[in-house]
Design a protein around this motif. Sequence first.
Motif, mmCIF file in Angstrom:
data_model
loop_
_atom_site.group_PDB
_atom_site.id
_atom_site.type_symbol
_atom_site.label_atom_id
_atom_site.label_comp_id
_atom_site.label_asym_id
_atom_site.label_seq_id
_atom_site.Cartn_x
_atom_site.Cartn_y
_atom_site.Cartn_z
ATOM 1 N N TYR A 58 -0.530 -3.046 -7.240
ATOM 2 C CA TYR A 58 -0.403 -4.245 -8.234
ATOM 3 C C TYR A 58 0.188 -5.397 -7.155
ATOM 4 C CZ TYR A 58 -1.447 -2.429 -12.641
ATOM 5 O OH TYR A 58 -2.169 -1.928 -13.950
ATOM 6 N N VAL A 59 0.822 -4.809 -6.207
ATOM 7 C CA VAL A 59 1.334 -5.826 -4.983
ATOM 8 C C VAL A 59 0.438 -5.543 -3.889
ATOM 9 C CG1 VAL A 59 3.082 -6.452 -3.301
ATOM 10 C CG2 VAL A 59 3.529 -5.821 -5.952
ATOM 11 N N ASP A 60 -0.660 -6.380 -3.424
ATOM 12 C CA ASP A 60 -1.708 -6.090 -2.680
ATOM 13 C C ASP A 60 -1.866 -7.477 -1.691
ATOM 14 O OD1 ASP A 60 -4.123 -5.697 -1.382
ATOM 15 O OD2 ASP A 60 -4.889 -4.812 -3.260
ATOM 16 N N VAL A 61 -1.277 -7.449 -0.790
ATOM 17 C CA VAL A 61 -1.494 -8.509 0.383
ATOM 18 C C VAL A 61 -2.977 -8.717 0.889
ATOM 19 C CG1 VAL A 61 0.833 -8.035 1.013
ATOM 20 C CG2 VAL A 61 -0.947 -7.101 2.380
ATOM 21 N N ALA A 62 -3.940 -7.634 0.566
ATOM 22 C CA ALA A 62 -5.301 -7.932 0.892
ATOM 23 C C ALA A 62 -6.133 -8.607 -0.136
ATOM 24 C CB ALA A 62 -5.968 -6.578 1.520
ATOM 25 N N SER A 63 -5.375 -9.246 -1.116
ATOM 26 C CA SER A 63 -6.039 -9.652 -2.354
ATOM 27 C C SER A 63 -6.219 -11.384 -2.232
ATOM 28 C CB SER A 63 -5.211 -9.310 -3.714
ATOM 29 O OG SER A 63 -3.899 -9.984 -3.643
ATOM 30 N N ALA A 64 -5.899 -11.692 -0.571
ATOM 31 C CA ALA A 64 -5.921 -13.113 -0.416
ATOM 32 C C ALA A 64 -7.259 -14.082 -0.904
ATOM 33 C CB ALA A 64 -6.016 -13.417 0.971
ATOM 34 N N PRO A 65 -8.462 -13.589 -0.972
ATOM 35 C CA PRO A 65 -9.524 -13.912 -1.459
ATOM 36 C C PRO A 65 -9.637 -14.341 -2.832
ATOM 37 C CG PRO A 65 -10.364 -12.295 -0.122
ATOM 38 C CD PRO A 65 -8.905 -12.138 -0.248
ATOM 39 N N ASP B 265 11.669 -8.818 -3.068
ATOM 40 C CA ASP B 265 10.517 -9.896 -2.972
ATOM 41 C C ASP B 265 9.197 -9.364 -3.880
ATOM 42 O OD1 ASP B 265 9.253 -12.379 -2.886
ATOM 43 O OD2 ASP B 265 9.303 -12.532 -0.540
ATOM 44 N N ALA B 266 8.768 -8.101 -3.192
ATOM 45 C CA ALA B 266 7.730 -7.343 -3.906
ATOM 46 C C ALA B 266 7.744 -6.848 -5.132
ATOM 47 C CB ALA B 266 7.504 -6.163 -2.629
ATOM 48 N N LEU B 267 9.035 -6.418 -5.272
ATOM 49 C CA LEU B 267 9.285 -5.912 -6.934
ATOM 50 C C LEU B 267 9.135 -6.831 -7.883
ATOM 51 C CD1 LEU B 267 11.249 -2.669 -6.283
ATOM 52 C CD2 LEU B 267 8.709 -3.096 -6.419
ATOM 53 N N TYR C 203 2.647 -5.526 7.971
ATOM 54 C CA TYR C 203 1.514 -4.787 7.415
ATOM 55 C C TYR C 203 1.718 -3.308 6.883
ATOM 56 C CZ TYR C 203 -3.262 -2.650 7.124
ATOM 57 O OH TYR C 203 -4.347 -2.153 6.882
ATOM 58 N N GLN C 204 2.637 -2.674 7.795
ATOM 59 C CA GLN C 204 2.981 -1.350 7.322
ATOM 60 C C GLN C 204 3.947 -1.447 6.029
ATOM 61 O OE1 GLN C 204 0.918 -0.427 9.726
ATOM 62 N NE2 GLN C 204 1.826 1.303 10.275
ATOM 63 N N LYS C 205 4.881 -2.143 5.931
ATOM 64 C CA LYS C 205 5.865 -2.174 5.045
ATOM 65 C C LYS C 205 4.948 -2.487 3.452
ATOM 66 C CE LYS C 205 10.018 -3.343 7.188
ATOM 67 N NZ LYS C 205 10.707 -2.439 6.851
ATOM 68 N N SER C 206 3.887 -3.350 3.762
ATOM 69 C CA SER C 206 3.217 -3.973 2.649
ATOM 70 C C SER C 206 2.194 -2.922 2.169
ATOM 71 C CB SER C 206 2.336 -5.203 3.048
ATOM 72 O OG SER C 206 2.935 -6.146 3.488
ATOM 73 N N TYR C 207 1.819 -1.998 2.960
ATOM 74 C CA TYR C 207 0.854 -0.725 2.547
ATOM 75 C C TYR C 207 1.736 0.058 1.761
ATOM 76 C CZ TYR C 207 -3.162 2.092 2.607
ATOM 77 O OH TYR C 207 -4.313 3.025 2.055
ATOM 78 N N ILE D 125 4.425 -0.728 0.210
ATOM 79 C CA ILE D 125 4.583 -1.176 -1.183
ATOM 80 C C ILE D 125 3.325 -1.378 -2.188
ATOM 81 C CG2 ILE D 125 4.338 -3.800 -1.015
ATOM 82 C CD1 ILE D 125 7.456 -2.101 -2.461
ATOM 83 N N PHE D 126 2.128 -1.403 -1.609
ATOM 84 C CA PHE D 126 1.004 -1.195 -2.268
ATOM 85 C C PHE D 126 1.024 -0.050 -2.990
ATOM 86 C CE2 PHE D 126 -3.402 0.456 -2.015
ATOM 87 C CZ PHE D 126 -4.086 -0.348 -3.096
ATOM 88 N N CYS D 127 1.254 1.107 -2.238
ATOM 89 C CA CYS D 127 1.170 2.497 -2.994
ATOM 90 C C CYS D 127 2.404 2.642 -3.954
ATOM 91 C CB CYS D 127 1.245 3.500 -1.728
ATOM 92 S SG CYS D 127 -0.123 3.348 -0.561
ATOM 93 N N LYS D 128 3.463 2.239 -3.789
ATOM 94 C CA LYS D 128 4.482 2.337 -4.610
ATOM 95 C C LYS D 128 4.357 1.703 -5.839
ATOM 96 C CE LYS D 128 9.649 1.758 -4.825
ATOM 97 N NZ LYS D 128 10.803 1.347 -4.029
ATOM 98 N N THR D 129 3.467 0.464 -5.975
ATOM 99 C CA THR D 129 3.351 -0.152 -7.085
ATOM 100 C C THR D 129 2.171 0.057 -7.734
ATOM 101 O OG1 THR D 129 2.528 -2.224 -5.669
ATOM 102 C CG2 THR D 129 4.632 -2.054 -6.150
ATOM 103 N N ASP D 130 1.298 1.183 -7.230
ATOM 104 C CA ASP D 130 -0.016 1.383 -7.729
ATOM 105 C C ASP D 130 -0.996 0.295 -7.578
ATOM 106 O OD1 ASP D 130 -1.811 3.103 -9.114
ATOM 107 O OD2 ASP D 130 -1.300 2.368 -10.870
#
Length: 343
Positions: free
Chosen positions: A99-106, A292-294, A86-90, A92-97
Amino acid sequence: MASFAIFSCAPHTNWCTITGFAQGGTYTVKADLTGTGINPKELKDSIDAILTRIDKSVSGYNKGSFLCRLNNGERIRPDSILIDLYQKSYIIFCKTDGYVDVASAPLYDIWGFGFKSGEFPSDETVSRTLACSGMGRLVPDMKAVLAPDGTLEASDLLLPDKGTTMPKLNFNAVAQGYSSDMVANYLKTLGIRDMMVDIGEIFCQGQNPSGNNWTLGIDRPTDGNNTPGADLQGIFHAPSTPCGIVTSGNYRKFYIRDGKKYAHTVDPKTGYPVSHQLLSATIVASDSFTADALATYCMVIGPEASRDFVLSGTGIEACLISAEGDSTISWCSPGFQLENPSE
């Protein structure tokens, strides 16, 4: 976790190949065990234990995982893997403005590319779902909102004034890269220097059993090319330094409606599948999670923006393959040399 072809070792060397099942597919680990004192069976057991821990923590398909229980509204005591991812994903969420958002599941669910079988959604459904998705609604630090007993529920992750719809997380864009890093980090603790870890995404360092740098095929991203390695765009020789190498593409998961192709990459800012000419992005980074994220990031923003990003001093290398009429064209950054597969 079931396993197959438990392990094999090359005669007269300490190289071992270990294979098994993980995350809905198979994994392969190749490593030089010289000086480690561990035997292949012990190594396989340890690798399987790591992958089982990851499955029980952040799998979206294991209904008993911490992730699924959190998404279903249960109060859980998250383990270190869920907290770390979760921390790493947050970050990367900020780093990619965003565009990589693990809370976009819906969003992935309503398009049929997530954990649920969605239908072609109306604009109203997309708009409504978009409003209750996204890490921008959530706290940046999961550990900060744990109760004194170490538990939390989904509502604890919501920032004030960000609505009441519970967040749902989906780590598909980063979980395999994260898994490769976890296994590689374990191998490093054993003193292993020459390795290749492939858990859907790749981490490698050092040299292969032949004493050369690792060689990887880049699949030609054309519809119908569903067998990895069957039709290659080119061959990449990896550096000997530790690196993650990940390819993301839109040519294997899609559907067609009214003559239009809808790719499985959904833009978390618009709520719609992306529409551009980039077919696949292969990223080389210092670790597999970042690669993977990028790779996902590039598949969202398209070819031109991806080229600008790669050349902006990010420390990554890339091969971007785009459609041009009925053929494909490759763009490679200066440090990514793509060799013709026929040479």
